[in-house]
Design an enzyme around this catalytic site. Structure first.
Site, PDB file in Angstrom:
ATOM      1  N   LYS A  42      90.438  47.173 -14.266  1.00  0.00           N
ATOM      2  CA  LYS A  42      89.604  47.058 -13.065  1.00  0.00           C
ATOM      3  C   LYS A  42      89.334  45.600 -12.676  1.00  0.00           C
ATOM      4  CE  LYS A  42      89.035  50.248 -11.497  1.00  0.00           C
ATOM      5  NZ  LYS A  42      90.091  50.984 -10.723  1.00  0.00           N
ATOM      6  N   HIS A  97      97.220  46.028 -20.234  1.00  0.00           N
ATOM      7  CA  HIS A  97      95.805  45.728 -20.464  1.00  0.00           C
ATOM      8  C   HIS A  97      95.544  45.438 -21.948  1.00  0.00           C
ATOM      9  CE1 HIS A  97      94.613  46.752 -16.458  1.00  0.00           C
ATOM     10  NE2 HIS A  97      94.731  48.041 -16.582  1.00  0.00           N
ATOM     11  N   SER A 127      83.096  48.785 -11.160  1.00  0.00           N
ATOM     12  CA  SER A 127      84.345  49.419 -10.757  1.00  0.00           C
ATOM     13  C   SER A 127      84.821  50.396 -11.835  1.00  0.00           C
ATOM     14  CB  SER A 127      85.426  48.352 -10.509  1.00  0.00           C
ATOM     15  OG  SER A 127      86.627  48.941 -10.072  1.00  0.00           O
TER      16      SER A 127
END
Length: 282
Positions: A42, A97, A127
């Site tokens: 995010k 990630h 988010s």
């Protein structure tokens, strides 16, 4: 409600992630000609993918409008993306990630170019809450307050933002590592695109830069079914919106005064020692 897939202290989503891939990840070879987009979830990753895809094609939108974003730049820790990447020849655009200690060791001796996207963790938190509380492949927070506490403790998907960011920032002096903040992307997108072009060794004409700007805008991505994840909506969640607001400072609409103070205290403790210019939102 699902829990997490835990691996070496890091919680992963349950859908699409396989323990056997994570356990054998060091067999994945990062090649010198690869471009890797790294971030904590995010943080604006898909926006960066869209920009790089367009830079590689000099603003031509045919690729981004015909091939799903997760195929253009596969997530190498997800089974589908892993298998797609290892079988792909030539220079690859890949995404991840992963925290630094789980990333393929081959990268650290390679010449692969890495773009690390960092974003105000307060906005990342907000988010993340609105994204993950609608998904069906992770532990679901019952309230924003619950997710806030999880985030500060690192009990969210991919673990602690603070540890993840601190560790990857240790690479920032390397010539093949580019640090880009979501905030600078929003403030001056054209300048940021030019910065990325320089890093990737790509020379774009003015009209080509204009096309990159146009086709990577929030509205363009929101309307592009190859980029907005609508093709996977039924698998991930009902009424899931990957592109929610695309703004900075949204955390101010959700944090209480007490939460803001608590977050500031943790941020100062965890990120102590880093120069303030690395965090343009502060």
């Amino acid at each position: 409600m699902s829990d997490y897939l835990w691996f070496e202290g890091i919680p992963f989503p349950t859908l699409g992630y396989k323990r056997e891939i994570l356990e054998n990840f060091d067999k994945f070879v990062i090649r010198d000609e690869d471009t890797v987009i790294l971030s904590y979830p995010k943080s604006g990753t898909n926006w960066m993918i869209e920009i790089v895809c367009l830079i590689q094609n000099k603003g031509n939108s045919k690729w981004i409008q015909s091939v799903p974003i997760w195929e253009r730049s596969p997530w190498i820790e997800i089974q589908y993306g892993y298998e797609l990447s290892i079988n792909r020849e030539g220079p690859r655009l890949i995404s991840s990630h992963l925290p630094i200690h789980l990333f393929p060791k081959s990268f650290f001796s390679s010449k692969a170019k890495v773009i690390f996207v960092v974003r105000n963790p307060r906005d990342v938190l907000v988010s993340g809450y609105f994204f993950f509380h609608k998904t069906n492949n992770t532990k679901n927070p019952e309230s924003f307050g619950t997710y806030f506490e999880w985030f500060l403790k690192g009990n969210v998907v991919y673990g602690s933002w603070f540890e993840h960011t601190r560790d990857w920032l240790s690479m920032r002096e390397r010539k093949n590592f580019l640090l880009v903040s979501y905030e600078e992307m929003k403030k001056d997108t054209r300048k940021t695109i030019e910065k990325i072009c320089d890093f990737l060794g790509k020379k774009l004409e003015t009209e080509e830069l204009d096309l990159v700007l146009k086709h990577s805008s929030f509205q363009a991505m929101k309307e592009n079914n190859m980029s907005n994840y609508s093709l996977l909506q039924d698998r991930i969640a009902h009424d899931l919106k990957l592109l929610r607001k695309g703004m900075t400072g949204d955390w101010k609409n959700y944090f209480t005064v007490a939460q803001a103070e608590a977050f500031d205290k943790v941020f100062q403790e965890k990120m102590n020692g880093f120069p303030p210019e690395l965090f343009p939102w502060q």
